[in-house]
Design a protein around this motif. Structure first.
Motif, mmCIF file in Angstrom:
data_model
loop_
_atom_site.group_PDB
_atom_site.id
_atom_site.type_symbol
_atom_site.label_atom_id
_atom_site.label_comp_id
_atom_site.label_asym_id
_atom_site.label_seq_id
_atom_site.Cartn_x
_atom_site.Cartn_y
_atom_site.Cartn_z
ATOM 1 N N ARG A 15 0.826 -1.215 0.000
ATOM 2 C CA ARG A 15 0.000 0.000 0.000
ATOM 3 C C ARG A 15 0.854 1.254 0.000
ATOM 4 O O ARG A 15 0.571 2.217 -0.707
ATOM 5 N N PHE A 18 2.404 1.689 -3.368
ATOM 6 C CA PHE A 18 1.402 2.152 -4.326
ATOM 7 C C PHE A 18 1.128 3.644 -4.138
ATOM 8 O O PHE A 18 1.097 4.407 -5.106
ATOM 9 N N SER A 19 0.946 4.040 -2.880
ATOM 10 C CA SER A 19 0.670 5.453 -2.597
ATOM 11 C C SER A 19 1.818 6.337 -3.082
ATOM 12 O O SER A 19 1.594 7.423 -3.615
ATOM 13 N N LEU A 22 1.697 6.558 -6.887
ATOM 14 C CA LEU A 22 0.565 7.383 -7.318
ATOM 15 C C LEU A 22 0.824 8.857 -7.018
ATOM 16 O O LEU A 22 0.490 9.733 -7.822
ATOM 17 N N GLU A 23 1.453 9.104 -5.881
ATOM 18 C CA GLU A 23 1.782 10.485 -5.509
ATOM 19 C C GLU A 23 2.769 11.076 -6.532
ATOM 20 O O GLU A 23 2.631 12.221 -6.952
ATOM 21 N N ARG A 26 0.625 11.730 -9.701
ATOM 22 C CA ARG A 26 -0.761 12.047 -9.345
ATOM 23 C C ARG A 26 -1.498 12.807 -10.443
ATOM 24 O O ARG A 26 -2.715 12.738 -10.542
ATOM 25 N N VAL A 29 -4.135 10.874 -12.862
ATOM 26 C CA VAL A 29 -5.517 10.619 -12.431
ATOM 27 C C VAL A 29 -6.391 11.851 -12.676
ATOM 28 O O VAL A 29 -7.480 11.757 -13.252
ATOM 29 N N GLY A 30 -5.892 13.004 -12.262
ATOM 30 C CA GLY A 30 -6.672 14.238 -12.401
ATOM 31 C C GLY A 30 -6.907 14.624 -13.855
ATOM 32 O O GLY A 30 -8.017 15.028 -14.224
ATOM 33 N N MET A 47 -12.085 10.624 -10.222
ATOM 34 C CA MET A 47 -10.722 10.478 -9.665
ATOM 35 C C MET A 47 -10.689 9.374 -8.613
ATOM 36 O O MET A 47 -9.776 8.549 -8.577
ATOM 37 N N ALA A 51 -8.582 5.961 -8.908
ATOM 38 C CA ALA A 51 -7.614 5.604 -7.859
ATOM 39 C C ALA A 51 -7.942 4.236 -7.272
ATOM 40 O O ALA A 51 -7.049 3.414 -7.028
ATOM 41 N N THR A 52 -9.233 3.970 -7.121
ATOM 42 C CA THR A 52 -9.674 2.676 -6.594
ATOM 43 C C THR A 52 -9.268 1.537 -7.532
ATOM 44 O O THR A 52 -8.745 0.520 -7.111
ATOM 45 N N TRP A 55 -5.568 0.800 -7.560
ATOM 46 C CA TRP A 55 -5.142 -0.008 -6.411
ATOM 47 C C TRP A 55 -5.586 -1.467 -6.579
ATOM 48 O O TRP A 55 -4.839 -2.401 -6.337
ATOM 49 N N TRP A 70 1.217 2.205 -17.578
ATOM 50 C CA TRP A 70 0.230 1.330 -16.949
ATOM 51 C C TRP A 70 -0.898 2.162 -16.321
ATOM 52 O O TRP A 70 -2.086 1.847 -16.479
ATOM 53 N N TYR A 72 -1.857 5.214 -17.068
ATOM 54 C CA TYR A 72 -2.688 5.816 -18.126
ATOM 55 C C TYR A 72 -3.691 4.798 -18.660
ATOM 56 O O TYR A 72 -4.857 5.113 -18.893
ATOM 57 N N LEU B 17 -4.824 21.491 -11.218
ATOM 58 C CA LEU B 17 -4.835 20.161 -10.601
ATOM 59 C C LEU B 17 -3.790 20.055 -9.490
ATOM 60 O O LEU B 17 -3.995 19.332 -8.515
ATOM 61 N N ASN B 21 -4.847 18.209 -4.860
ATOM 62 C CA ASN B 21 -4.413 16.831 -4.615
ATOM 63 C C ASN B 21 -4.880 16.242 -3.293
ATOM 64 O O ASN B 21 -4.667 15.069 -3.032
ATOM 65 N N LEU B 23 -7.811 15.535 -2.337
ATOM 66 C CA LEU B 23 -8.824 14.506 -2.549
ATOM 67 C C LEU B 23 -8.176 13.156 -2.837
ATOM 68 O O LEU B 23 -8.542 12.131 -2.264
ATOM 69 N N LEU B 24 -7.180 13.186 -3.733
ATOM 70 C CA LEU B 24 -6.503 11.952 -4.094
ATOM 71 C C LEU B 24 -5.785 11.369 -2.884
ATOM 72 O O LEU B 24 -5.787 10.167 -2.657
ATOM 73 N N SER B 27 -8.187 9.620 -0.748
ATOM 74 C CA SER B 27 -8.597 8.339 -1.337
ATOM 75 C C SER B 27 -7.591 7.236 -1.030
ATOM 76 O O SER B 27 -7.928 6.067 -1.039
ATOM 77 N N MET B 28 -6.368 7.649 -0.829
ATOM 78 C CA MET B 28 -5.285 6.682 -0.703
ATOM 79 C C MET B 28 -4.896 6.372 0.741
ATOM 80 O O MET B 28 -3.830 5.868 0.996
ATOM 81 N N THR B 30 -4.739 4.335 4.152
ATOM 82 C CA THR B 30 -4.624 2.887 4.331
ATOM 83 C C THR B 30 -5.991 2.242 4.520
ATOM 84 O O THR B 30 -6.290 1.189 3.964
ATOM 85 N N LEU B 33 -7.821 1.953 1.198
ATOM 86 C CA LEU B 33 -7.213 0.944 0.332
ATOM 87 C C LEU B 33 -7.590 -0.457 0.809
ATOM 88 O O LEU B 33 -7.838 -1.349 0.011
ATOM 89 N N VAL B 36 -11.057 -1.220 -0.402
ATOM 90 C CA VAL B 36 -11.098 -1.409 -1.859
ATOM 91 C C VAL B 36 -10.703 -2.829 -2.242
ATOM 92 O O VAL B 36 -11.249 -3.411 -3.147
ATOM 93 N N GLY B 105 -5.216 -2.742 -16.949
ATOM 94 C CA GLY B 105 -3.891 -2.227 -17.285
ATOM 95 C C GLY B 105 -3.471 -2.621 -18.696
ATOM 96 O O GLY B 105 -2.349 -2.339 -19.114
#
Lengths: 181, 221
Positions: A15, A18-19, A22-23, A26, A29-30, A47, A51-52, A55, A70, A72, B17, B21, B23-24, B27-28, B30, B33, B36, B105
Motif C-alpha cells: 500500500r 502504491f501510494s 501514485l503520488e 498524481r 488521475v486528475g 478520480m 484511484a480505486t 489499487w 500502466w 494511463y 490540478l 491533490n 482529494l486523491l 482516497s489513498m 490505508t 485501500l 477497496v 492495465g
C-alpha cells in the motif's frame, strides 16, 4: 521508461509503495478524470473511481514496465467505461455528451479545453489528452494499443478538426479567452 | 485555433490540478485501500455461486433422467433441465472468466473492445432468458415432483396443461408486444419497444464496438 519509485511487490508494504507511485504521478488521475467529465464534482468522483481501480489492479502491474503507461491505461479504461455508462444512463447518444449545458469553469482557458475535449468520441479524446500531456507517439501507441503510424495519422486529423471546429466556435468564447491571454 | 494552442490551456489545467491533490491523498489512506481490496468479492461470489449450484445440480438432473429412461416424459424433462442447467453453468463460467481476466492495465483499445463485447453478449442473452424463462420451470416442477414420488403427468395430466397454460400467458404477452411493435407503418412502436427493452442497448453496444474497430483501423469517425 522506468518508474520514479522503485517497487518490489515481494517485500515491504504494498500500500505504501502504491501510494508513493501514485503520488509521484498524481497528475495522471486528475487529467484523465478531467477529460471525461463535465464538472469539478464529477471529476472528483471519477478520480476516486480511477484511484480505486489502480489499487485494485496494482497486483498485476509489471514492475519492469513504465508505471505512467500502466496508470494511463487503467485510468483511461476506467474513464471511458465511466463515460459510456453515464451516457447510457442519461439516454444520450454517443459520442458526444453535450446535450445539457456544461457548468462554467472559473478559468476560461480550462473551459475552452473542456469544450474541445467534449467534442470528441471517447477514444479520440484519449488520444488528444495524451498528446496534450506531451506523451511521445510511441508512448501513446503503447497506451492505446495501436501503431505509431496510426497515432501520427490521427493526430494530424485531430489538428484539422480542431482548427476547423474550434475556430468556428470561437465567437462564443473569444471575449473570455482574449481576457486571459 | 490550433491543437497546439490547447497545450497552453492544458498547462492551466495542470496548475489547477496541482492545487487539488488533497482529494486523491484522502482516497489513498490505508483504511480506504483496505476496503477497496474486497470490492470485487460480491461479483466473484455471485458468479461463483451460480457455477457451484450448476455443478451440484447438473449431475443430479443427469442421474434423474438416466434413472427414468423407461418413462419417456420424465426422461425428456430431465434432459431438458440438465441441458438448461449445463447452459447456465457454462454461461456463468464464461462470464466469470471474462470478468476476472479483464485487466484494466491492458491496451485501451483491446480492453474496451473486450468490455463492450461482453456487454453486447450479455444484452443479447436477455431475450433468450425471457422466452425460455416462461416455460423452463414446468419440466423443473415435474422433475421435482417425480423425485418426491409423484408423477404428475401420469396421475393428473390436466395439472401439466394448466402449468403449460400459465407459461403461455407471459410468452403470449411478450409475443403480442413484439408483433404489435413490428406492424408495418408503425416505426414509432418498434422504437418505443426497443428503447424500453434491449434494442437501444444492443445498438449502442454495436456502435461502441464499431467505433473501437474504426479507431483501430485508423478510419475517420
Amino acid at each position: 521508461m522506468m518508474h520514479d519509485v522503485a517497487i518490489n511487490p515481494s517485500t515491504g508494504d504494498l500500500r505504501q509503495r502504491f501510494s508513493a507511485l501514485l503520488e509521484a504521478h498524481r497528475g495522471i488521475v486528475g487529467k484523465v478524470a478531467f477529460a471525461y467529465t463535465r464538472s469539478a464534482h464529477d471529476r472528483d468522483d471519477l478520480m476516486q473511481e480511477i484511484a480505486t481501480e489502480l489499487w485494485r489492479s496494482f497486483h498485476r502491474y509489471d514492475v519492469s514496465r513504465s508505471f505512467p503507461t500502466w496508470a494511463y491505461r487503467v485510468a483511461l479504461n476506467v474513464a471511458i467505461s465511466h463515460l459510456r455508462r453515464t451516457t447510457r444512463r442519461s439516454a444520450e447518444p454517443l459520442p458526444s455528451d453535450m446535450t445539457s449545458p456544461t457548468p462554467p469553469e472559473p478559468d476560461p482557458r480550462i473551459g475552452e479545453l473542456r469544450r474541445a475535449m467534449e467534442a470528441f468520441p471517447p477514444l479520440d479524446r484519449a488520444l488528444l489528452m495524451l498528446y496534450l500531456d506531451e506523451q511521445s507517439y510511441a508512448e501513446i501507441a503503447e497506451v492505446l494499443g495501436i501503431t505509431e503510424t496510426n497515432v501520427a495519422t490521427k493526430i494530424g486529423r485531430l489538428k484539422q478538426t480542431i482548427r476547423r471546429d474550434m475556430t468556428a466556435a470561437r465567437p462564443d468564447t473569444s471575449g473570455a479567452h482574449h481576457g486571459t491571454r | 485555433m490550433e491543437l497546439d494552442d490547447l497545450k497552453a490551456n492544458w498547462k492551466s489545467l495542470e496548475r489547477e490540478l496541482a492545487t487539488h491533490n488533497s482529494l486523491l491523498r484522502r482516497s489513498m489512506t490505508t483504511q480506504r485501500l483496505r476496503r477497496v481490496k474486497f470490492a470485487l468479492w460480491p461479483l466473484v461470489i455471485g458468479q461463483g455461486f451460480q457455477l457451484l449450484v450448476g455443478l451440484i445440480l447438473t449431475p443430479l438432473f443427469a442421474s434423474f433422467w438416466v434413472a427414468h429412461r423407461d418413462v419417456p416424459h420424465l426422461m425428456l424433462c430431465g434432459i431438458v433441465i440438465q441441458a438448461y442447467s449445463t447452459l447456465l453453468m457454462i454461461l456463468a463460467a464464461r462470464e466469470l472468466h471474462l470478468v476476472l481476466t479483464i485487466d484494466p492495465g491492458g491496451p485501451v483499445i483491446a480492453i474496451q473492445r473486450r468490455i463492450e463485447s461482453l456487454r453486447a453478449w450479455q444484452i443479447r442473452l436477455g431475450p433468450f432468458f425471457a422466452v425460455t424463462g416462461c416455460f423452463i420451470w414446468i419440466p423443473l416442477m415435474l422433475v421435482i415432483f417425480a423425485s418426491l414420488g409423484a408423477d404428475v403427468w401420469t396421475k393428473n395430466p390436466t395439472v401439466v396443461y394448466w402449468l403449460f397454460a400459465s407459461g403461455l400467458v407471459p410468452f403470449a404477452i411478450l409475443l403480442a408486444l413484439w408483433l404489435w411493435s413490428r406492424r408495418p407503418g408503425k416505426p414509432d412502436r418498434a422504437q418505443w419497444l426497443d428503447s424500453n427493452t434491449v434494442g437501444t442497448s444492443v445498438r449502442r453496444a454495436r456502435e461502441s464496438l464499431e467505433e473501437i474497430a474504426a479507431f483501430e483501423r485508423g478510419e475517420e469517425q
